[in-house]
Design a protein around this motif. Sequence first.
Motif, PDB file in Angstrom:
ATOM      1  N   PRO A 110     -18.856  26.418   9.846  1.00 43.42           N
ATOM      2  CA  PRO A 110     -18.990  27.967   9.843  1.00 43.42           C
ATOM      3  C   PRO A 110     -17.728  28.772   9.849  1.00 43.42           C
ATOM      4  O   PRO A 110     -17.682  29.476   8.968  1.00 43.42           O
ATOM      5  N   ASP A 111     -16.798  28.159  10.723  1.00 41.88           N
ATOM      6  CA  ASP A 111     -15.355  29.092  10.867  1.00 41.88           C
ATOM      7  C   ASP A 111     -14.259  28.221  10.684  1.00 41.88           C
ATOM      8  O   ASP A 111     -13.156  28.585  11.098  1.00 41.88           O
ATOM      9  N   CYS A 112     -14.475  26.968   9.938  1.00 42.29           N
ATOM     10  CA  CYS A 112     -13.239  26.112   9.804  1.00 42.29           C
ATOM     11  C   CYS A 112     -13.113  26.104   8.278  1.00 42.29           C
ATOM     12  O   CYS A 112     -13.950  25.582   7.537  1.00 42.29           O
ATOM     13  N   VAL A 113     -11.970  25.850   7.923  1.00 40.08           N
ATOM     14  CA  VAL A 113     -11.414  25.589   6.595  1.00 40.08           C
ATOM     15  C   VAL A 113     -10.375  24.357   6.710  1.00 40.08           C
ATOM     16  O   VAL A 113      -9.404  24.366   7.397  1.00 40.08           O
ATOM     17  N   VAL A 114     -10.595  23.257   5.806  1.00 45.59           N
ATOM     18  CA  VAL A 114     -10.015  22.106   5.843  1.00 45.59           C
ATOM     19  C   VAL A 114      -8.880  22.195   5.179  1.00 45.59           C
ATOM     20  O   VAL A 114      -8.573  22.786   4.160  1.00 45.59           O
ATOM     21  N   LEU A 115      -7.607  22.063   5.726  1.00 42.85           N
ATOM     22  CA  LEU A 115      -6.517  22.060   5.080  1.00 42.85           C
ATOM     23  C   LEU A 115      -5.609  20.607   4.779  1.00 42.85           C
ATOM     24  O   LEU A 115      -5.089  20.923   3.793  1.00 42.85           O
TER      25      LEU A 115
ATOM     26  N   HIS B 283      -3.448  16.433   0.693  1.00 42.67           N
ATOM     27  CA  HIS B 283      -3.931  17.984   0.514  1.00 42.67           C
ATOM     28  C   HIS B 283      -4.944  18.095  -0.755  1.00 42.67           C
ATOM     29  O   HIS B 283      -5.452  19.128  -0.724  1.00 42.67           O
ATOM     30  N   ARG B 284      -5.507  17.173  -1.255  1.00 39.79           N
ATOM     31  CA  ARG B 284      -6.400  16.894  -2.051  1.00 39.79           C
ATOM     32  C   ARG B 284      -7.920  16.474  -1.655  1.00 39.79           C
ATOM     33  O   ARG B 284      -9.112  17.253  -1.675  1.00 39.79           O
ATOM     34  N   ALA B 285      -7.876  15.572  -0.749  1.00 37.53           N
ATOM     35  CA  ALA B 285      -9.094  14.866  -0.099  1.00 37.53           C
ATOM     36  C   ALA B 285      -9.751  16.054   0.905  1.00 37.53           C
ATOM     37  O   ALA B 285      -8.990  16.592   1.713  1.00 37.53           O
ATOM     38  N   GLY B 286     -11.021  16.441   0.659  1.00 35.53           N
ATOM     39  CA  GLY B 286     -11.458  17.387   1.743  1.00 35.53           C
ATOM     40  C   GLY B 286     -10.999  18.947   1.608  1.00 35.53           C
ATOM     41  O   GLY B 286     -11.730  19.929   2.175  1.00 35.53           O
ATOM     42  N   ARG B 287      -9.957  18.995   1.127  1.00 40.67           N
ATOM     43  CA  ARG B 287      -9.429  20.610   0.904  1.00 40.67           C
ATOM     44  C   ARG B 287     -10.096  21.103  -0.177  1.00 40.67           C
ATOM     45  O   ARG B 287     -10.151  20.712  -1.441  1.00 40.67           O
ATOM     46  N   ARG B 288     -10.733  22.343  -0.261  1.00 38.59           N
ATOM     47  CA  ARG B 288     -11.358  23.209  -1.111  1.00 38.59           C
ATOM     48  C   ARG B 288     -10.467  24.331  -1.338  1.00 38.59           C
ATOM     49  O   ARG B 288     -10.153  25.123  -0.541  1.00 38.59           O
ATOM     50  N   MET B 289     -10.171  24.397  -2.767  1.00 40.56           N
ATOM     51  CA  MET B 289      -9.051  25.480  -3.161  1.00 40.56           C
ATOM     52  C   MET B 289     -10.217  26.686  -3.785  1.00 40.56           C
ATOM     53  O   MET B 289     -10.917  26.289  -4.603  1.00 40.56           O
ATOM     54  N   LEU B 290      -9.736  28.007  -3.376  1.00 33.86           N
ATOM     55  CA  LEU B 290     -10.517  29.148  -3.834  1.00 33.86           C
ATOM     56  C   LEU B 290      -9.586  29.712  -4.863  1.00 33.86           C
ATOM     57  O   LEU B 290      -8.474  30.408  -4.381  1.00 33.86           O
ATOM     58  N   ALA B 291     -10.051  29.560  -6.071  1.00 34.08           N
ATOM     59  CA  ALA B 291      -9.104  30.360  -6.926  1.00 34.08           C
ATOM     60  C   ALA B 291      -9.061  31.723  -7.108  1.00 34.08           C
ATOM     61  O   ALA B 291     -10.273  32.305  -7.071  1.00 34.08           O
ATOM     62  N   SER B 292      -7.904  32.458  -7.226  1.00 34.66           N
ATOM     63  CA  SER B 292      -7.983  33.869  -7.414  1.00 34.66           C
ATOM     64  C   SER B 292      -8.207  34.266  -8.641  1.00 34.66           C
ATOM     65  O   SER B 292      -8.200  33.444  -9.677  1.00 34.66           O
ATOM     66  N   THR B 293      -8.614  35.330  -8.972  1.00 36.79           N
ATOM     67  CA  THR B 293      -8.742  36.111 -10.301  1.00 36.79           C
ATOM     68  C   THR B 293      -7.496  35.970 -11.317  1.00 36.79           C
ATOM     69  O   THR B 293      -7.608  35.286 -12.298  1.00 36.79           O
ATOM     70  N   ALA B 294      -6.264  35.890 -10.565  1.00 35.06           N
ATOM     71  CA  ALA B 294      -5.038  35.615 -11.283  1.00 35.06           C
ATOM     72  C   ALA B 294      -4.894  33.982 -11.716  1.00 35.06           C
ATOM     73  O   ALA B 294      -4.600  33.814 -12.884  1.00 35.06           O
ATOM     74  N   THR B 295      -5.342  33.178 -10.921  1.00 33.65           N
ATOM     75  CA  THR B 295      -5.328  31.853 -11.390  1.00 33.65           C
ATOM     76  C   THR B 295      -6.285  31.610 -12.293  1.00 33.65           C
ATOM     77  O   THR B 295      -6.242  30.638 -13.177  1.00 33.65           O
ATOM     78  N   LEU B 296      -7.693  32.206 -12.173  1.00 30.38           N
ATOM     79  CA  LEU B 296      -8.747  31.887 -13.345  1.00 30.38           C
ATOM     80  C   LEU B 296      -8.453  32.225 -14.447  1.00 30.38           C
ATOM     81  O   LEU B 296      -8.473  31.552 -15.526  1.00 30.38           O
ATOM     82  N   GLN B 297      -7.743  33.292 -14.558  1.00 26.82           N
ATOM     83  CA  GLN B 297      -7.094  33.811 -15.803  1.00 26.82           C
ATOM     84  C   GLN B 297      -6.015  33.004 -16.434  1.00 26.82           C
ATOM     85  O   GLN B 297      -6.200  32.639 -17.465  1.00 26.82           O
ATOM     86  N   ALA B 298      -5.175  32.419 -15.501  1.00 27.05           N
ATOM     87  CA  ALA B 298      -3.983  31.728 -16.112  1.00 27.05           C
ATOM     88  C   ALA B 298      -4.756  30.318 -16.476  1.00 27.05           C
ATOM     89  O   ALA B 298      -4.257  29.748 -17.394  1.00 27.05           O
ATOM     90  N   TRP B 299      -5.795  29.598 -15.992  1.00 18.91           N
ATOM     91  CA  TRP B 299      -6.540  28.499 -16.129  1.00 18.91           C
ATOM     92  C   TRP B 299      -7.119  28.903 -17.448  1.00 18.91           C
ATOM     93  O   TRP B 299      -7.088  27.980 -18.449  1.00 18.91           O
ATOM     94  N   LEU B 300      -7.810  30.080 -17.690  1.00 18.23           N
ATOM     95  CA  LEU B 300      -8.476  30.159 -19.086  1.00 18.23           C
ATOM     96  C   LEU B 300      -7.572  30.346 -20.046  1.00 18.23           C
ATOM     97  O   LEU B 300      -7.831  29.444 -21.390  1.00 18.23           O
ATOM     98  N   GLU B 301      -6.641  30.914 -20.054  1.00 19.50           N
ATOM     99  CA  GLU B 301      -5.496  30.954 -20.811  1.00 19.50           C
ATOM    100  C   GLU B 301      -4.815  29.651 -21.248  1.00 19.50           C
ATOM    101  O   GLU B 301      -4.370  29.331 -22.515  1.00 19.50           O
ATOM    102  N   CYS B 302      -4.845  28.892 -20.328  1.00 19.33           N
ATOM    103  CA  CYS B 302      -4.084  27.296 -20.591  1.00 19.33           C
ATOM    104  C   CYS B 302      -4.933  26.877 -21.467  1.00 19.33           C
ATOM    105  O   CYS B 302      -4.804  25.853 -22.239  1.00 19.33           O
ATOM    106  N   LEU B 303      -6.305  26.718 -21.057  1.00 19.01           N
ATOM    107  CA  LEU B 303      -7.449  26.180 -21.939  1.00 19.01           C
ATOM    108  C   LEU B 303      -7.297  26.451 -23.242  1.00 19.01           C
ATOM    109  O   LEU B 303      -7.842  25.889 -24.211  1.00 19.01           O
ATOM    110  N   GLN B 304      -7.067  27.960 -23.506  1.00 23.05           N
ATOM    111  CA  GLN B 304      -7.182  28.475 -24.865  1.00 23.05           C
ATOM    112  C   GLN B 304      -5.946  28.042 -25.564  1.00 23.05           C
ATOM    113  O   GLN B 304      -6.124  27.826 -26.731  1.00 23.05           O
ATOM    114  N   LEU B 305      -4.906  27.978 -24.838  1.00 18.30           N
ATOM    115  CA  LEU B 305      -3.512  27.301 -25.439  1.00 18.30           C
ATOM    116  C   LEU B 305      -3.719  25.987 -25.918  1.00 18.30           C
ATOM    117  O   LEU B 305      -3.357  25.367 -27.023  1.00 18.30           O
TER     118      LEU B 305
END
Length: 808
Positions: A523-528, A559-581
């Motif tokens: 409930p109040d913990c984020v895995v780092l 830092h990959r196992a168990g750690r959930r990254m929450l993408a910002s809108t800026a990151t999502l935009q960059a991701w979509l632009e990368c896929l487009q390119l």
Amino acid sequence: MACGCEHSSFETCSQCEFEPFVRNHFFTGKLMGAADFIAESTYHSEKMRHHNVRLHGSGVTCGLKVHQHPSADCQKRYVVVEPGSALDCCGHEVLVPEEEIVDVAQHATVREKTNDGGLHTLQVVACYRECPTEDVPVLYDDCGCDDTQCAANRILESYAFDVLVDPPLTDGLGGGPALGAFITSNLHGAVGWMQAGAAGKVAIVDPGDPTLPTDAGKRVFVLDVAHRSLITVDLPATARAIAMSQDGAKFFVVVDPFALTTVCQVLVFATTDGAAVPPVTAGAVRKVPATTAASLLSAATTNDTSRALVVFDRTSGKVHPWTADATAGIKNSAATAVPFVSGSSFAAAADGKFLFTVDSAAKVQVLDTATSSVGVLGGLPQSAKPSALAAFSLGTTAMLAIASGDEKLIYIIDRAAGQSKAAVSAAHTPIYLGVPAETDPWLTVYEEDVGHAYVQSIALGPIAAGNSAVVGAARAAGDGPLNIVIVHADGQASTVDPARFADSDCSDLVCKQADGCPGCDLPDCVVLATIANYQTGMSLLDMPVADTDVANAIARLDHRAGRRMLASTATLQAWLECLQLKGGISGPKGEPGTPGKDGADGAPGKDGADGADGADGADGADGADGADGADGKDGVDGADGKDACDPDLTEICAINWEHDGVFVVNGPQKGELMVAFSGEIVPPADTQKLRHVFIVETNHEEVIDRERELRVECWCQLVGEYRLVGLKEPCVFETETQGAPINAIAFRPSPQFLEGREYRVRVHGDLVQDINKKAIDANHLPPWGPTPNDPTGDCIEGGTFFSWFMAK
């Protein structure tokens, strides 16, 4: 700084649910007390929390990287957490404004649970905390009984760090490559351990959906957890057994009888794209002799070409071997069946020399495939009740792991000597065993207890040195009969929810929001970060993992196992632009579409150009000889002609990748391509102009006519950094020296090469000048080296060097 409030271990926020929002109604003359101001503050904080939970989710938004302490003296106790932000699944914002040092080794739970000599998994987590601060006198107390009362003037929204010991397995998608998987299902029989194939892809039979039991086992999922890629292979009948080829290029599925056959069949598929591999003879059926839909079957593969696939009929006790075929995987028909004994479990040595099963008397029977003799395995005590088997090797010693379910023990047997090397206690009842093909092997045990699943790993390396096995603590792996557990390197594991494979389009994810709101795991913990294979006293160091870590008392910060990254809108935009390119990962080839109707006749075309002159006619008869003319004067001697071939041109003499081969992204080249010349070249004033000379491309498909499904393949140039290189010894990359004459050029893409993609390289020799002001001789001619003894060229200036490779 983290607040100094006292908190019990694993303390969580009181509630993550939401009540209806209530805000103040303001009007002139309204009397307001503390409750009104608290309501106002609560309204805004709850609205923001609701916004975060319902519209963003939870995870690390940026930073919060955990790394080793800079002082070697402190690395056995502390780790460093960098500044960053996160959202917990209650919607609280966790803000760490400055670098913090976390005491891992002296954490109360770590000291309590890791002093047993076993291996443990730790997770460093950040937790939201509210801390009262700035105590001030209370001028008026409601009870009116104490005029010395103090209360906090403000609430500090802060954080605290915690350490979880042996938490449940986390989601494996996006994690490290798979080495294998456990599949459990009560809806079909193709369950147990499955070795991973090429590039970390694992083929698993659909565990099934309890609401659709008749469809269970009729699909295979080829899952690439590292790249979040899934290929679905539809089967014509229910799967009975599945096995991966030893080279990982193909997988074999044994299915129920279908298409008018009365015996089970073997189907072969390519691991890369799930495409069906046709038999050696078109139309042939790979039948499993003397089997029916009621037969209990197991399958295994070996390195022996005469037993590339072995199907074991556990009901009749017969073994059906298939000979290997380079193209089709196996021949059309099985070889003569070999008598064994009826059994409840099955394993095969990788070299194909011995097969193993557990008979009805709970004895491990061994089949010597060279002599077809059968005997009882030695080394097991009378109390053992074998229930699962796994064959593997420790160095050059052939071993067999045997699970004894009733005893909750795992026996490690030296097969040739018939001696027990270890008996390891399992935390729960062992069901399946898996040993990924590693140089320093681990045994992973799938266990169950009252409907709950667990996974436990055992480091086998110490046994080879005559020491006791090092055992990892059991971790929860899910509930119920349908489970998929992915096994990674170094005994690590993760889970994948079978519900993710349901028959639905990705667009249905939006509709599924109507099914309910997300809940909370922590409930109040984020895995780092996750610290795998930890023992008391180990040094906590950064990645990468080494095979000698456990022996050297080192645990790594992942830092990959168990750690959930929450993408910002800026990151999502960059991701979509990368896929487009660059395009995403290519999906499997679709079925051919229905042929379109014939189009209308086109308008008459213009007259074509005049044709070529016809062939010369036959020579006429010779005329009579004329009289000899007078001799003419001698002409002036012409100038000497220029040699057509110049053997002294500079050539391409070496490249640091294998032409038409594989380039290891994380190999010694460190992701950088380099081309070497036999002599010094004239460098351009701006190294970025090398992009016109040294061109690296990758491809993607585009649809240019959707009605006719007309596709084209486009190759686009990669963006990256170029540099000029001086090799002290020409053509030898290892002699790169600062200040040496420029005789090589290098390119590093940004971002790095993607594994599994094809790339091609062009070098325009016309645009590279050597110190003699001549263009280099670049034509890439057979035998397609180039090497110092076999450089490029045809003795003529210019030309184009052309090569390609697959990134791995």
